[in-house]
Structures are given as structure tokens and as C-alpha cells.
Design an enzyme around this catalytic site. Structure first.
Site, PDB file in Angstrom:
ATOM      1  N   VAL A  97       0.839  -1.250   0.143  1.00 54.30           N
ATOM      2  CA  VAL A  97       0.072  -0.064   0.050  1.00 54.30           C
ATOM      3  C   VAL A  97       0.980   1.117  -0.134  1.00 54.30           C
ATOM      4  O   VAL A  97       1.849   1.145   0.527  1.00 54.30           O
ATOM      5  CB  VAL A  97      -0.859   0.037   1.251  1.00 54.30           C
ATOM      6  CG1 VAL A  97      -1.796   1.390   1.316  1.00 54.30           C
ATOM      7  CG2 VAL A  97      -1.899  -1.110   1.208  1.00 54.30           C
ATOM      8  N   LEU A  98       0.590   2.188  -0.809  1.00 57.90           N
ATOM      9  CA  LEU A  98       1.352   3.192  -1.013  1.00 57.90           C
ATOM     10  C   LEU A  98       0.966   4.409  -0.235  1.00 57.90           C
ATOM     11  O   LEU A  98      -0.069   4.520   0.089  1.00 57.90           O
ATOM     12  CB  LEU A  98       1.346   3.877  -2.463  1.00 57.90           C
ATOM     13  CG  LEU A  98       1.945   3.065  -3.505  1.00 57.90           C
ATOM     14  CD1 LEU A  98       1.516   3.253  -5.021  1.00 57.90           C
ATOM     15  CD2 LEU A  98       3.480   2.837  -3.447  1.00 57.90           C
ATOM     16  N   ASN A 112      -3.845   1.033 -10.944  1.00 52.13           N
ATOM     17  CA  ASN A 112      -3.672  -0.398 -10.293  1.00 52.13           C
ATOM     18  C   ASN A 112      -4.793  -1.239 -11.206  1.00 52.13           C
ATOM     19  O   ASN A 112      -5.877  -0.957 -11.542  1.00 52.13           O
ATOM     20  CB  ASN A 112      -3.997  -0.730  -8.863  1.00 52.13           C
ATOM     21  CG  ASN A 112      -3.815  -1.886  -8.231  1.00 52.13           C
ATOM     22  OD1 ASN A 112      -2.692  -2.727  -8.533  1.00 52.13           O
ATOM     23  ND2 ASN A 112      -4.822  -2.425  -7.501  1.00 52.13           N
ATOM     24  N   HIS A 114      -6.889  -5.079 -10.362  1.00 52.59           N
ATOM     25  CA  HIS A 114      -7.230  -5.976  -9.236  1.00 52.59           C
ATOM     26  C   HIS A 114      -8.244  -7.006  -9.679  1.00 52.59           C
ATOM     27  O   HIS A 114      -9.015  -6.677 -10.454  1.00 52.59           O
ATOM     28  CB  HIS A 114      -8.293  -4.998  -8.108  1.00 52.59           C
ATOM     29  CG  HIS A 114      -8.383  -5.886  -7.205  1.00 52.59           C
ATOM     30  ND1 HIS A 114      -7.475  -6.264  -6.068  1.00 52.59           N
ATOM     31  CD2 HIS A 114      -9.628  -6.371  -6.716  1.00 52.59           C
ATOM     32  CE1 HIS A 114      -8.059  -7.177  -5.164  1.00 52.59           C
ATOM     33  NE2 HIS A 114      -9.499  -7.341  -5.473  1.00 52.59           N
ATOM     34  N   GLY A 148      -6.211   4.066   0.100  1.00 51.28           N
ATOM     35  CA  GLY A 148      -7.019   2.758   0.659  1.00 51.28           C
ATOM     36  C   GLY A 148      -6.288   1.715  -0.060  1.00 51.28           C
ATOM     37  O   GLY A 148      -5.479   1.664  -0.965  1.00 51.28           O
ATOM     38  N   GLU A 179      -7.591  -9.702 -17.600  1.00 50.66           N
ATOM     39  CA  GLU A 179      -6.913  -8.560 -17.070  1.00 50.66           C
ATOM     40  C   GLU A 179      -5.984  -8.135 -18.094  1.00 50.66           C
ATOM     41  O   GLU A 179      -5.587  -6.743 -18.281  1.00 50.66           O
ATOM     42  CB  GLU A 179      -5.936  -9.084 -15.896  1.00 50.66           C
ATOM     43  CG  GLU A 179      -6.751  -9.029 -14.540  1.00 50.66           C
ATOM     44  CD  GLU A 179      -5.617  -9.318 -13.495  1.00 50.66           C
ATOM     45  OE1 GLU A 179      -6.090  -9.103 -12.339  1.00 50.66           O
ATOM     46  OE2 GLU A 179      -4.695  -9.852 -13.605  1.00 50.66           O
TER      47      GLU A 179
HETATM   48  C1  GRF Z   1      -3.143  -9.723 -10.942  1.00 52.01           C
HETATM   49  O1  GRF Z   1      -4.064 -10.441 -10.803  1.00 52.01           O
HETATM   50  C2  GRF Z   1      -3.509  -8.409 -10.409  1.00 52.01           C
HETATM   51  O2  GRF Z   1      -4.737  -8.196 -10.491  1.00 52.01           O
HETATM   52  C3  GRF Z   1      -2.773  -8.324  -9.071  1.00 52.01           C
HETATM   53  O3  GRF Z   1      -2.075  -9.039  -8.834  1.00 52.01           O
HETATM   54  C4  GRF Z   1      -1.900 -10.043  -9.835  1.00 52.01           C
HETATM   55  C5  GRF Z   1      -0.500  -9.899 -10.565  1.00 52.01           C
HETATM   56  O4  GRF Z   1      -0.354 -10.624 -11.778  1.00 52.01           O
HETATM   57  N1  GRF Z   1      -3.199  -7.022  -8.377  1.00 52.01           N
HETATM   58  P1  GRF Z   1       0.951 -10.590 -12.453  1.00 52.01           P
HETATM   59  O5  GRF Z   1       2.192 -10.416 -11.667  1.00 52.01           O
HETATM   60  O6  GRF Z   1       0.793  -9.391 -13.571  1.00 52.01           O
HETATM   61  O7  GRF Z   1       1.126 -11.881 -13.312  1.00 52.01           O
END
Ligand code: GRF
Length: 200
Positions: A97-98, A112, A114, A148, A179
């Protein structure tokens, strides 16, 4: 009309770096107008560092354990990133957390990713949280970073179904694939000036 200048990214990582890889691949394919100027890991030996080096990107480790407190660690990150003149910060699996020290150095320009549809399942083990809860739909979120945990303003989300028989590994893998697309899509929107720095 002049072409927009590329984003100058600083990427913070802690682990595998598959999201970093997706960004590097899009840049080298010419589909994302950006440069990764520096990758920093707080964990020595993170595979993400090797991915950066393989792409000839500067990569370094700054261990959080080497500092007396969070502010001192964040100050070291800021110093390293300022030296290479980055204008956006990407957290790609960065597990710290920053503090305001870092946030105020790059105001409104830290994002970020998630692995859930926030505000559901913030924090660690988001895929496990989704399975334990029994949701049928989860996903991933790209958001601005605030003080947060996974609580900043949402930029974009994409849904991922939970299939019968999923375990943490299979669901995590499905989310990861989405992602990678979502993160690059958001960065393209930023590069095109369609997502602007967050003014809170
Ligand atoms: C991802 O699932 C991201 O959403 C979460 O951490 C994971 C990182 O995966 N914050 P990677 O290191 O990019 O493979």
C-alpha cells in the site's frame, strides 16, 4: 494534427509480471503508444524483473524491508522514478500500500489492476474470496490508486464468469487472461487522452 507523445510508464511489481508482459507485448506490437522507462520490484527475484530485462527495460529491486518505515520506502521509489522522468505509474501486481508521500509525487496518475469487480473482494486472494462467497460472476478492475486498499476511483471493469468446478487456480487463470486485455485497453485510452489524470 501532431501525434500524441507516448506515455512514459513506471511499473511497480512484486511477482510473476504477466500484466507487465501484456503491456510490453502491446508496445512492441505497436498497438500501445507508450514506453516502459523503469520496472521496480519490492521483491528480489520476482519473475517480472526477468521479463523486463528480456525486453531491455531497466529493472531494479528496492526491498521494502531495507527501510525503517513506509514513507522512507516510498521516498526511494519516488527518487528512482523521478530520475527516469515517468508520467504515469502502473501497479501491476505490486503488493504494497502506497503512502501519501508516493501518491502526492504522481497526483492522479497512478493506476492499479485488481482481480475482482470492485468494490467486491478487495485485498489479497480475490479469486478465493469470490469462490468462497459463491458469486457466479467476478472479473477485474482498473482503478486510480488512493490511500486505501483497492478503493480508488474505478476506470474500467470487465466481467469473468465463475464456472462450475472452478478452483482458485482455474478462476485466477481465467481472470488473468481478461486482465491483460483490460489493462492494455485502459492504457490505450490514457495514451489517447480519453482517460485523464484523476482530479479528486
Ligand atoms: C493480478 O491478478 C493483479 O490483478 C493483482 O496481482 C496479480 C498480478 O499478476 N493485483 P501478474 O504479476 O501481473 O502476473
Amino acid at each position: 494534427m501532431t501525434a500524441p507523445s507516448p506515455l512514459n510508464l513506471g511499473v511497480l511489481v512484486s511477482g510473476a509480471g504477466s500484466n507487465l508482459q501484456a503491456i510490453l507485448d502491446a508496445i512492441s506490437a505497436g498497438t500501445l503508444n507508450a514506453r516502459v522507462k523503469l520496472v521496480i520490484s519490492n521483491r528480489p527475484g520476482a519473475p517480472a524483473l526477468e521479463r523486463a530485462r528480456a525486453a531491455r527495460i531497466s529493472a531494479l529491486t528496492i526491498r521494502h524491508q531495507d527501510f525503517d518505515n513506509r514513507e522512507a520506502f516510498d521516498a526511494a521509489l519516488v527518487d528512482a522514478l523521478r530520475e527516469v522522468d515517468v508520467n504515469w505509474i502502473v501497479l501491476a501486481g505490486f503488493m504494497r500500500v502506497l503512502t501519501p508521500k508516493f501518491l502526492s509525487a504522481f497526483p492522479g496518475r497512478i493506476i492499479n489492476i485488481h482481480p475482482s469487480l470492485l468494490p467486491a473482494f478487495p485485498g489479497v486472494d480475490a479469486a478465493k474470496q469470490a469462490l468462497d462467497y459463491g458469486v457466479k460472476l467476478t472479473g477485474c478492475t482498473v482503478h486510480f490508486v488512493d490511500h486505501g486498499v483497492d478503493s480508488g476511483r474505478i476506470i474500467a471493469q470487465r466481467a469473468v464468469p465463475v464456472e462450475a468446478g472452478d478452483d482458485v487456480a482455474s478462476l485466477t487463470a481465467r481472470i488473468h487472461g481478461v486482465e491483460h486485455q483490460l489493462f492494455v485497453d485502459v492504457l490505450r485510452e490514457i495514451a489517447a487522452g480519453r482517460v485523464l489524470p484523476f482530479e479528486g
